[in-house]
Design a protein around this motif. Structure first.
Motif, PDB file in Angstrom:
ATOM      1  N   ALA A 197      -1.146  -4.806   7.787  1.00  0.00           N
ATOM      2  CA  ALA A 197      -1.353  -4.315   9.003  1.00  0.00           C
ATOM      3  C   ALA A 197       0.457  -3.886   8.170  1.00  0.00           C
ATOM      4  N   THR A 198       1.236  -2.623   8.904  1.00  0.00           N
ATOM      5  CA  THR A 198       2.721  -1.925   8.961  1.00  0.00           C
ATOM      6  C   THR A 198       2.894  -3.587  10.135  1.00  0.00           C
ATOM      7  N   HIS A 199       4.411  -3.782   9.025  1.00  0.00           N
ATOM      8  CA  HIS A 199       4.902  -5.034   9.551  1.00  0.00           C
ATOM      9  C   HIS A 199       5.325  -6.107  10.164  1.00  0.00           C
ATOM     10  N   SER A 200       3.415  -6.704   9.353  1.00  0.00           N
ATOM     11  CA  SER A 200       2.969  -8.049   9.850  1.00  0.00           C
ATOM     12  C   SER A 200       3.441  -8.900   9.051  1.00  0.00           C
ATOM     13  N   TYR A 201       4.726  -8.674   8.729  1.00  0.00           N
ATOM     14  CA  TYR A 201       4.872 -10.243   7.425  1.00  0.00           C
ATOM     15  C   TYR A 201       6.621  -9.702   7.664  1.00  0.00           C
ATOM     16  N   ASP A 202       7.390 -10.789   8.316  1.00  0.00           N
ATOM     17  CA  ASP A 202       8.902 -10.872   7.920  1.00  0.00           C
ATOM     18  C   ASP A 202       9.681 -10.932   6.668  1.00  0.00           C
ATOM     19  N   VAL A 258       3.664  -0.307  -5.422  1.00  0.00           N
ATOM     20  CA  VAL A 258       3.517  -1.177  -4.485  1.00  0.00           C
ATOM     21  C   VAL A 258       4.924  -1.178  -3.697  1.00  0.00           C
ATOM     22  N   LEU A 259       6.218  -1.288  -4.335  1.00  0.00           N
ATOM     23  CA  LEU A 259       7.551  -0.830  -3.458  1.00  0.00           C
ATOM     24  C   LEU A 259       6.930  -0.679  -2.485  1.00  0.00           C
ATOM     25  N   GLU A 260       6.557   0.849  -1.566  1.00  0.00           N
ATOM     26  CA  GLU A 260       6.478   0.939  -0.750  1.00  0.00           C
ATOM     27  C   GLU A 260       5.978   0.036   0.498  1.00  0.00           C
ATOM     28  N   GLU A 261       4.640  -0.412  -0.922  1.00  0.00           N
ATOM     29  CA  GLU A 261       3.426  -1.184   0.203  1.00  0.00           C
ATOM     30  C   GLU A 261       4.322  -2.631   0.644  1.00  0.00           C
ATOM     31  N   MET A 262       4.768  -2.883   0.109  1.00  0.00           N
ATOM     32  CA  MET A 262       5.555  -4.004  -0.047  1.00  0.00           C
ATOM     33  C   MET A 262       6.409  -4.090   1.794  1.00  0.00           C
ATOM     34  N   LEU A 263       7.288  -2.929   1.513  1.00  0.00           N
ATOM     35  CA  LEU A 263       8.393  -2.716   2.524  1.00  0.00           C
ATOM     36  C   LEU A 263       7.722  -2.081   3.466  1.00  0.00           C
ATOM     37  N   ARG A 264       6.299  -1.417   3.778  1.00  0.00           N
ATOM     38  CA  ARG A 264       5.270  -0.834   4.914  1.00  0.00           C
ATOM     39  C   ARG A 264       5.110  -2.448   5.622  1.00  0.00           C
ATOM     40  N   GLU A 271      14.985  -3.387   1.345  1.00  0.00           N
ATOM     41  CA  GLU A 271      14.699  -3.337   2.509  1.00  0.00           C
ATOM     42  C   GLU A 271      14.563  -1.412   2.987  1.00  0.00           C
ATOM     43  N   LYS A 272      13.606  -0.842   3.669  1.00  0.00           N
ATOM     44  CA  LYS A 272      13.452   0.324   4.015  1.00  0.00           C
ATOM     45  C   LYS A 272      15.055   0.288   4.562  1.00  0.00           C
ATOM     46  N   THR A 273      15.353   2.127   4.311  1.00  0.00           N
ATOM     47  CA  THR A 273      16.481   2.570   5.431  1.00  0.00           C
ATOM     48  C   THR A 273      15.602   3.486   6.284  1.00  0.00           C
ATOM     49  N   ALA A 274      16.463   2.693   7.069  1.00  0.00           N
ATOM     50  CA  ALA A 274      16.248   3.361   8.444  1.00  0.00           C
ATOM     51  C   ALA A 274      16.447   5.066   8.495  1.00  0.00           C
ATOM     52  N   SER A 275      14.940   5.215   8.626  1.00  0.00           N
ATOM     53  CA  SER A 275      14.849   6.569   8.814  1.00  0.00           C
ATOM     54  C   SER A 275      15.763   7.465  10.005  1.00  0.00           C
ATOM     55  N   LEU A 276      16.449   9.186   9.841  1.00  0.00           N
ATOM     56  CA  LEU A 276      17.348   9.128  10.988  1.00  0.00           C
ATOM     57  C   LEU A 276      16.699  10.348  12.143  1.00  0.00           C
TER      58      LEU A 276
END
Lengths: 202, 348
Positions: free
Chosen positions: A74-79, A96-102, A197-202
């Motif tokens: 699930a999205t953001h299920s890990y710290d 994989v990088l995108e999945e990691m940060l999802r 980490e993911k850049t916060a979307s504006l």
């Protein structure tokens, strides 16, 4: 050096956090994190031998291929999601990088730096594909199918809108760590480590 | 073999009711004072309660002798192992060969159609009778794996650990098709049909590679073809032997019922989705598939594991490396043994 890299990962992982280790191997890192940082850890690995070893240590694991992404998670299920010395072995590192940060709030990535001066020397003087202490394979049997440098990784992060929270170059000795200025890491560090980490979307 | 008799009626998934029922079971090891070391073993289609040790009557070893016993992965020095024969079977539990109390004759095909859920509900009555609230673990392969899944869903607070081997949330259409052919054979001719159903079964329980290695295209006796329809290939002879052996030990009607129960098993249909099926579960799961199993392919086990991961449940998944096909879970495998031993032993 391996020890130092692991220490750096452990330092960065918050106490009692939820940690997903992609390509967890025999579970040594998760076990240490569990001991030192009291984390709740989970591992994914492609080798059955590693899955058995993790289970022997009481670590929960999923036997699977990172090239399929992380569809069950699930999205953001890990710290924290760790990708240690695995990025260069993945078919689609971008995915994989995108999945990691999802799945994770933050990612920790380590990889061999193919722009390390010894690698450059190999290519320049001997005219042969890199083979060093850190990259002991021949071109025809290396699992490292993606050849990247610290500079390349930064560029990809920029392109994907990934924020680099921290860059930790991994040197062979502690003297080098003191000695080399930051602008020369791409030449002198055999390994790169990044907290992203993911850049916060504006 | 022990027997548990219930005078209470059992309402079945079909809506019909069994006025009373019996469950045959065996136990190994000792139940501890806190009753916290009980493990329920669920058998596959042709299994019985005799999971380990030599059977004093038949002198056959138990079907999971490799896994259960003192010092073995399911260690009877440590655990109290309960192995029960499923409802609908012909090895002591109430099924088509049992006497219908209303007619005083055998049920045969008047026995109501049962489901995996019915089997689990009957087992739960046995566990009640043994005065055990929580099972330390429920373990099963194939149809036993389906029962294990059903246990963790129907009785979420009674299962601490669940080991599901070579199973699935539902049979794939190809496996469904093989089941249908087996039942058709039995319906056409109970005795010969059962033998054919078993022959088909044996093909599906093995892999192309394992049949190839063991038999290849070898001829049984003659150096060349006899140009006749007699048994010539080794694989022919093997399958015929397995078929005939099965007819002598299994009831044809029972085969229909158990095969149908497996075909009906479908967590997605019953609960709407795997996520809603698993949402009440509190057990820790170990899901395992076999690399060469094409009857219950790894993909289906991964679906189970992924749904549990999505729900934040504790689950490990692994694909056991074995060339022997679906039946590998009954064979010697260090990977399988170690996984089971460690999963049962781990504290977390």
């Amino acid at each position: 050096m391996k020890h130092y890299a692991q220490e750096q990962i452990i330092t960065h992982v918050p106490l009692q956090s939820k940690v997903l280790d992609l390509g967890c191997g025999d579970g040594a890192l998760l076990l240490k994190l569990n001991k030192i940082k009291k984390i709740k850890g989970y591992g994914i690995d492609i080798l059955i031998e590693n899955i058995v070893k993790c289970t022997e240590q009481g670590i929960s694991v999923y036997h699977g291929d990172l090239n399929e992404g992380l569809p069950g998670f699930a999205t953001h299920s890990y710290d924290i999601v760790i990708l240690s010395q695995t990025l260069q072995q993945i078919e689609d590192p971008k995915m994989v990088l995108e999945e990691m940060l999802r799945v994770g709030q933050q990612g920790i990535v380590t990889f061999p730096n193919f722009a390390y001066w010894k690698v450059r020397l190999n290519l320049f003087l001997k005219g042969s594909a890199p083979k060093t202490k850190h990259l002991p394979y021949e071109w025809y049997n290396t699992p490292n199918i993606r050849v990247l440098s610290i500079a390349d990784f930064k560029q990809l992060c920029h392109k994907l809108g990934i924020k680099i929270v921290k860059e930790i170059p991994i040197y062979t000795t502690s003297v080098q760590r003191q000695l080399f200025p930051k602008c020369l890491t791409n030449l002198f560090a055999p390994e790169g480590m990044f907290v992203i980490e993911k850049t916060a979307s504006l | 073999m022990k027997k548990f008799s219930s005078d209470q009626p059992l309402t079945l998934s079909s809506g019909k009711t069994l006025p009373s029922f019996k469950i045959a079971y065996d136990t190994y090891g000792t139940l501890n004072a806190t009753k916290s070391n009980a493990i329920l073993i669920c058998h596959a289609l042709s299994g019985d309660s005799h999971a380990t040790n030599l059977n004093s009557e038949t002198e056959n070893p138990g079907w999971w002798q490799l896994m259960i016993g003192p010092g073995k992965p399911i260690d009877t020095d440590q655990f109290f192992v309960i192995s029960s024969n499923v409802l609908g079977s012909c090895y002591g539990s109430t099924g088509p060969i049992s006497t219908n109390p209303e007619t005083q004759g055998p049920y045969h095909l008047s026995f109501p159609v049962i489901t995996i859920e019915d089997m689990v509900n009957a087992q739960a009555k046995l566990i009640d009778y043994l005065d055990i609230t929580t099972l330390f673990a429920v373990i099963g392969g194939s149809m036993g794996g389906m029962q294990t899944l059903q246990w963790s869903i129907s009785h979420p607070n009674r299962v601490k650990k669940a080991i599901v081997i070579a199973a699935a949330a539902q049979l794939g259409p190809q496996s469904l098709a093989f089941n249908t052919v087996g039942r058709e054979a039995v319906l056409t001719d109970p005795k010969h049909g059962l033998s054919i159903a078993r022959m088909i079964g044996h093909i599906t329980y093995r892999s192309d590679e394992s049949i190839g290695t063991k038999f290849g295209r070898k001829l049984q006796e003659n150096a060349d073809y006899g140009y006749a329809f007699s048994t010539e290939f080794e694989i022919e002879s093997y399958l015929k032997y397995q078929g005939e052996k099965f007819v002598n030990r299994f009831d044809a009607n029972t085969y229909l019922y158990l095969s149908k129960a497996m075909s009906y098993f479908d967590l997605i249909k019953t609960y709407g989705s795997l996520e809603s099926a698993f949402s009440p579960c509190t057990a820790q799961f170990l899901i395992m598939s076999i690399s060469s199993d094409w009857l219950y392919p790894s993909k289906q086990s991964r679906e189970l594991a992924k749904s549990l991961i999505k729900l934040n449940k504790t689950v490990s998944y692994c694909e056991i490396d074995s060339p022997h096909g679906h039946d590998s879970f009954l064979m010697e495998s260090d990977q399988l043994s170690t996984m089971i031993r460690c999963f049962l032993g781990s504290k977390s």
